[in-house]
Design an enzyme around this catalytic site. Structure first.
Site, PDB file in Angstrom:
ATOM      1  N   GLU A 125     -34.664  -2.446  -4.244  1.00  0.00           N
ATOM      2  CA  GLU A 125     -35.828  -2.332  -3.357  1.00  0.00           C
ATOM      3  C   GLU A 125     -35.883  -0.958  -2.689  1.00  0.00           C
ATOM      4  O   GLU A 125     -36.165  -0.843  -1.507  1.00  0.00           O
ATOM      5  CB  GLU A 125     -35.785  -3.464  -2.329  1.00  0.00           C
ATOM      6  CG  GLU A 125     -35.813  -4.851  -2.972  1.00  0.00           C
ATOM      7  CD  GLU A 125     -36.232  -5.949  -2.020  1.00  0.00           C
ATOM      8  OE1 GLU A 125     -36.813  -5.654  -0.967  1.00  0.00           O
ATOM      9  OE2 GLU A 125     -35.964  -7.124  -2.342  1.00  0.00           O
ATOM     10  N   GLU A 132     -34.706 -28.508 -25.839  1.00  0.00           N
ATOM     11  CA  GLU A 132     -35.095 -29.250 -27.049  1.00  0.00           C
ATOM     12  C   GLU A 132     -34.674 -30.715 -26.942  1.00  0.00           C
ATOM     13  O   GLU A 132     -35.454 -31.623 -27.257  1.00  0.00           O
ATOM     14  CB  GLU A 132     -34.445 -28.623 -28.288  1.00  0.00           C
ATOM     15  CG  GLU A 132     -34.885 -27.189 -28.564  1.00  0.00           C
ATOM     16  CD  GLU A 132     -34.032 -26.138 -27.854  1.00  0.00           C
ATOM     17  OE1 GLU A 132     -33.507 -26.418 -26.751  1.00  0.00           O
ATOM     18  OE2 GLU A 132     -33.886 -25.030 -28.406  1.00  0.00           O
ATOM     19  N   PRO A 174     -36.640   5.841  -2.323  1.00  0.00           N
ATOM     20  CA  PRO A 174     -37.046   6.792  -3.350  1.00  0.00           C
ATOM     21  C   PRO A 174     -35.893   7.544  -4.017  1.00  0.00           C
ATOM     22  O   PRO A 174     -35.947   7.802  -5.214  1.00  0.00           O
ATOM     23  CB  PRO A 174     -37.924   7.780  -2.567  1.00  0.00           C
ATOM     24  CG  PRO A 174     -38.372   7.046  -1.353  1.00  0.00           C
ATOM     25  CD  PRO A 174     -37.309   6.056  -1.022  1.00  0.00           C
ATOM     26  N   TRP A 183     -44.958  -2.234   7.876  1.00  0.00           N
ATOM     27  CA  TRP A 183     -44.986  -2.805   6.534  1.00  0.00           C
ATOM     28  C   TRP A 183     -46.173  -2.212   5.818  1.00  0.00           C
ATOM     29  O   TRP A 183     -47.286  -2.348   6.294  1.00  0.00           O
ATOM     30  CB  TRP A 183     -45.111  -4.344   6.573  1.00  0.00           C
ATOM     31  CG  TRP A 183     -43.969  -4.988   7.254  1.00  0.00           C
ATOM     32  CD1 TRP A 183     -43.927  -5.540   8.497  1.00  0.00           C
ATOM     33  CD2 TRP A 183     -42.665  -5.169   6.701  1.00  0.00           C
ATOM     34  NE1 TRP A 183     -42.682  -6.045   8.763  1.00  0.00           N
ATOM     35  CE2 TRP A 183     -41.889  -5.838   7.669  1.00  0.00           C
ATOM     36  CE3 TRP A 183     -42.061  -4.843   5.487  1.00  0.00           C
ATOM     37  CZ2 TRP A 183     -40.549  -6.189   7.468  1.00  0.00           C
ATOM     38  CZ3 TRP A 183     -40.728  -5.184   5.288  1.00  0.00           C
ATOM     39  CH2 TRP A 183     -39.993  -5.845   6.274  1.00  0.00           C
ATOM     40  N   LEU A 227     -32.301  -8.416   3.128  1.00  0.00           N
ATOM     41  CA  LEU A 227     -32.331  -8.638   1.674  1.00  0.00           C
ATOM     42  C   LEU A 227     -32.112 -10.092   1.267  1.00  0.00           C
ATOM     43  O   LEU A 227     -31.840 -10.380   0.109  1.00  0.00           O
ATOM     44  CB  LEU A 227     -31.319  -7.723   0.953  1.00  0.00           C
ATOM     45  CG  LEU A 227     -31.479  -6.219   1.186  1.00  0.00           C
ATOM     46  CD1 LEU A 227     -30.452  -5.443   0.357  1.00  0.00           C
ATOM     47  CD2 LEU A 227     -32.876  -5.737   0.845  1.00  0.00           C
ATOM     48  N   CYS A 269     -28.732 -27.376 -30.719  1.00  0.00           N
ATOM     49  CA  CYS A 269     -30.080 -27.956 -30.677  1.00  0.00           C
ATOM     50  C   CYS A 269     -30.684 -28.067 -32.067  1.00  0.00           C
ATOM     51  O   CYS A 269     -31.495 -28.959 -32.319  1.00  0.00           O
ATOM     52  CB  CYS A 269     -30.981 -27.105 -29.801  1.00  0.00           C
ATOM     53  SG  CYS A 269     -30.561 -27.302 -28.080  1.00  0.00           S
ATOM     54  N   ARG A 279     -36.085 -15.431   2.028  1.00  0.00           N
ATOM     55  CA  ARG A 279     -36.535 -16.300   3.120  1.00  0.00           C
ATOM     56  C   ARG A 279     -37.952 -16.794   2.823  1.00  0.00           C
ATOM     57  O   ARG A 279     -38.626 -16.266   1.951  1.00  0.00           O
ATOM     58  CB  ARG A 279     -36.517 -15.534   4.445  1.00  0.00           C
ATOM     59  CG  ARG A 279     -35.166 -14.874   4.728  1.00  0.00           C
ATOM     60  CD  ARG A 279     -35.112 -14.163   6.076  1.00  0.00           C
ATOM     61  NE  ARG A 279     -35.987 -13.025   6.190  1.00  0.00           N
ATOM     62  CZ  ARG A 279     -35.721 -11.790   5.706  1.00  0.00           C
ATOM     63  NH1 ARG A 279     -34.607 -11.575   5.036  1.00  0.00           N
ATOM     64  NH2 ARG A 279     -36.573 -10.803   5.868  1.00  0.00           N
TER      65      ARG A 279
HETATM   66  N1  LIG Z   1     -41.977   1.679   0.521  1.00  0.00           N
HETATM   67  C1  LIG Z   1     -40.876   1.207  -0.028  1.00  0.00           C
HETATM   68  O1  LIG Z   1     -40.914   0.442  -0.985  1.00  0.00           O
HETATM   69  C2  LIG Z   1     -39.561   1.617   0.526  1.00  0.00           C
HETATM   70  C3  LIG Z   1     -38.412   0.958   0.080  1.00  0.00           C
HETATM   71  C4  LIG Z   1     -37.190   1.361   0.581  1.00  0.00           C
HETATM   72  C5  LIG Z   1     -37.129   2.384   1.487  1.00  0.00           C
HETATM   73  N2  LIG Z   1     -38.252   2.999   1.901  1.00  0.00           N
HETATM   74  C6  LIG Z   1     -38.171   4.112   2.843  1.00  0.00           C
HETATM   75  O2  LIG Z   1     -37.467   5.164   2.181  1.00  0.00           O
HETATM   76  C7  LIG Z   1     -36.737   5.907   3.138  1.00  0.00           C
HETATM   77  C8  LIG Z   1     -35.288   6.011   2.729  1.00  0.00           C
HETATM   78  O3  LIG Z   1     -35.233   6.509   1.427  1.00  0.00           O
HETATM   79  P1  LIG Z   1     -34.132   7.559   0.980  1.00  0.00           P
HETATM   80  O4  LIG Z   1     -34.632   8.143  -0.298  1.00  0.00           O
HETATM   81  O5  LIG Z   1     -33.846   8.446   2.116  1.00  0.00           O
HETATM   82  O6  LIG Z   1     -32.864   6.650   0.793  1.00  0.00           O
HETATM   83  P2  LIG Z   1     -32.383   5.617  -0.327  1.00  0.00           P
HETATM   84  O7  LIG Z   1     -32.986   5.907  -1.643  1.00  0.00           O
HETATM   85  O8  LIG Z   1     -32.484   4.244   0.218  1.00  0.00           O
HETATM   86  O9  LIG Z   1     -30.844   5.969  -0.350  1.00  0.00           O
HETATM   87  C9  LIG Z   1     -30.484   7.204  -0.887  1.00  0.00           C
HETATM   88  C10 LIG Z   1     -28.983   7.306  -0.902  1.00  0.00           C
HETATM   89  O10 LIG Z   1     -28.444   6.335  -1.795  1.00  0.00           O
HETATM   90  C11 LIG Z   1     -27.155   6.768  -2.169  1.00  0.00           C
HETATM   91  N3  LIG Z   1     -26.924   6.574  -3.584  1.00  0.00           N
HETATM   92  C12 LIG Z   1     -25.911   5.861  -4.118  1.00  0.00           C
HETATM   93  N4  LIG Z   1     -25.955   5.894  -5.422  1.00  0.00           N
HETATM   94  C13 LIG Z   1     -27.006   6.645  -5.778  1.00  0.00           C
HETATM   95  C14 LIG Z   1     -27.555   7.056  -7.009  1.00  0.00           C
HETATM   96  N5  LIG Z   1     -27.027   6.693  -8.161  1.00  0.00           N
HETATM   97  N6  LIG Z   1     -28.652   7.838  -7.004  1.00  0.00           N
HETATM   98  C15 LIG Z   1     -29.215   8.230  -5.856  1.00  0.00           C
HETATM   99  N7  LIG Z   1     -28.734   7.866  -4.642  1.00  0.00           N
HETATM  100  C16 LIG Z   1     -27.637   7.091  -4.596  1.00  0.00           C
HETATM  101  C17 LIG Z   1     -27.090   8.258  -1.832  1.00  0.00           C
HETATM  102  O11 LIG Z   1     -26.239   8.420  -0.701  1.00  0.00           O
HETATM  103  P3  LIG Z   1     -24.663   8.664  -0.916  1.00  0.00           P
HETATM  104  O12 LIG Z   1     -24.570   9.948  -1.716  1.00  0.00           O
HETATM  105  O13 LIG Z   1     -24.138   8.772   0.453  1.00  0.00           O
HETATM  106  O14 LIG Z   1     -24.147   7.520  -1.666  1.00  0.00           O
HETATM  107  C18 LIG Z   1     -28.505   8.611  -1.441  1.00  0.00           C
HETATM  108  O15 LIG Z   1     -28.581   9.608  -0.479  1.00  0.00           O
HETATM  109  C19 LIG Z   1     -36.917   5.185   4.441  1.00  0.00           C
HETATM  110  O16 LIG Z   1     -37.928   5.849   5.165  1.00  0.00           O
HETATM  111  C20 LIG Z   1     -37.371   3.817   4.055  1.00  0.00           C
HETATM  112  O17 LIG Z   1     -38.143   3.208   5.057  1.00  0.00           O
HETATM  113  C21 LIG Z   1     -39.461   2.647   1.436  1.00  0.00           C
END
Ligand SMILES: NC(=O)c1ccc[n+]([C@@H]2O[C@H](COP(=O)([O-])OP(=O)(O)OC[C@H]3O[C@@H](n4cnc5c(N)ncnc54)[C@H](OP(=O)(O)O)[C@@H]3O)[C@@H](O)[C@H]2O)c1
Length: 337
Positions: free
Chosen positions: A266, A54, A269, A176, A210, A88, A213
């Site tokens: 990011e 403002e 799943p 990717w 992460l 303000c 860039r």
């Molecule tokens: N397309 C996309 O956007 C994208 C993005 C990222 C990854 N990916 C792919 O996804 C795959 C990996 O995914 P992922 O599901 O195996 O692993 P993730 O979601 O990256 O990691 C899962 C781990 O996070 C930890 N964690 C900590 N706090 C948590 C919470 N509150 N809730 C759930 N988990 C928690 C757990 O391990 P602890 O119990 O040991 O803590 C869990 O096993 C890869 O293939 C990667 O390339 C794809």
């Protein structure tokens, strides 16, 4: 609020975005001073400690006589308290502004309607936008609003998937799925976030940096780069800061206490589903790429325990746009405060 008012409020929202990378942890705010639809001056809030939108807009107006009786369009309710800058509302009243139109109220305890109240007491006509404009103005300051009102960072979950909703091949390859254009946009988002995170599974498989860039101008600071890793299985050499709390709500509360107002998650799943199930995701950003991976590929989200359609998690305020060859779908998981 007339269509002409809305046009000038839109301008105020656009100006506010100029402070996106620098105003943190303050809100982004834009202001237009106008008379009969003619703009006399514009301003925005650049960084904490500096003048507010403002006062910048008032300073940009030429003749003070012109400003008397003019209207101020502000993207956020003007402040009424003494911080590093004087209130303000006092500046607007002293300049003789007759009418103030704001896009959204400021619900934080220091303001909380007092800005508008002070203006009304001084005889200034006050209007607040409604509908889509107000929603967008609130979303524009989601980090400020969520961190102040909910005591945790504003959490955006970003995922990239094939059009059939798969995030990686059966072997775990996800690079990717999205286009270079989409990835560039994500770098810009990172530059405006206080922190970026992945789950331990993604960290171990993909070794993501992460960092923000390919952003022009290069960001003044990089986001904190985190890995949700309750069991400590991610080696320190990957350069990610460990978030070890078993309850993600505790982790987010701690991060908010350390000044983190926004967090971009990011994937992957499993972490995504864990945060959604804990009601800790505010917004979803999903890049759908023109690819099919099929049912043997990995799903978008881990299990959510939804067993009826009525029990599904609804998405609010769905928006979509093309980003290169991809479709970006954005939505909120709950009404932002
Ligand atoms: N397309 C996309 O956007 C994208 C993005 C990222 C990854 N990916 C792919 O996804 C795959 C990996 O995914 P992922 O599901 O195996 O692993 P993730 O979601 O990256 O990691 C899962 C781990 O996070 C930890 N964690 C900590 N706090 C948590 C919470 N509150 N809730 C759930 N988990 C928690 C757990 O391990 P602890 O119990 O040991 O803590 C869990 O096993 C890869 O293939 C990667 O390339 C794809």
């Amino acid at each position: 609020v007339t269509p002409e008012d809305e046009r000038l409020l839109e301008r105020a929202l656009t100006l506010a975005e100029r402070g996106r990378a620098t105003a943190r942890p303050n809100p982004v705010v834009g202001c237009v001073i106008a008379r009969d639809g003619q703009v006399l001056g514009e301003g925005w809030h650049v960084r904490p400690g500096d003048r507010h939108a403002e006062t910048n807009a008032l300073a940009a107006c030429g003749d003070p006589a012109e400003v008397r009786g003019a209207t101020a369009y502000v993207s956020l309710e003007p402040c009424a308290h003494h911080g590093r800058q004087p209130p303000c509302v006092d500046a607007l009243i002293a300049a003789g502004i007759a009418r103030v139109v704001v896009a959204a109220g400021d619900p934080t305890p220091r303001v909380g309607g007092r800005g508008l109240g002070r203006l009304r007491e001084a005889g200034v006509e006050v209007e607040v936008a409604a509908g889509d404009l107000e929603r967008r103005a609130r979303r524009q300051n989601a980090p400020f609003r969520v961190s102040n009102l909910l005591g945790r960072p504003y959490v955006v979950l970003k995922l990239a998937a094939s059009l059939d909703g798969r995030t990686a091949t059966a072997a775990g390859e996800s690079r990717w799925l999205s286009s270079p254009e989409s990835r560039r946009l994500v770098h810009e988002w990172r530059a405006c976030m206080d922190a970026v995170a992945v789950g331990s599974g993604t960290a171990l498989l993909d070794h993501p940096k992460l960092t923000a860039r390919h952003v022009e101008p290069p960001p003044a600071r990089q986001p904190r780069r985190l890995v949700f890793d309750r069991t400590g299985r991610v080696p320190a050499e990957l350069g990610l800061e460990r978030v070890g709390e078993a309850d993600p709500a505790d982790a987010l509360r701690r991060l908010a206490g350390e000044g983190v107002t926004s967090l971009l998650v990011e994937g992957g799943p499993t972490l995504a589903a864990g945060l959604i199930a804990a009601a800790l995701v505010d917004s979803l950003a999903l890049f759908s790429a023109p690819l099919l991976l099929g049912g043997d590929a990995r799903p978008l989200l881990g299990n959510l325990g939804v067993d009826t359609v009525a029990g599904a998690i609804p998405l609010l305020d769905l928006r979509s746009q093309r980003v290169g060859p991809d479709i970006l779908v954005e939505a909120e998981l709950h009404d932002l405060p």
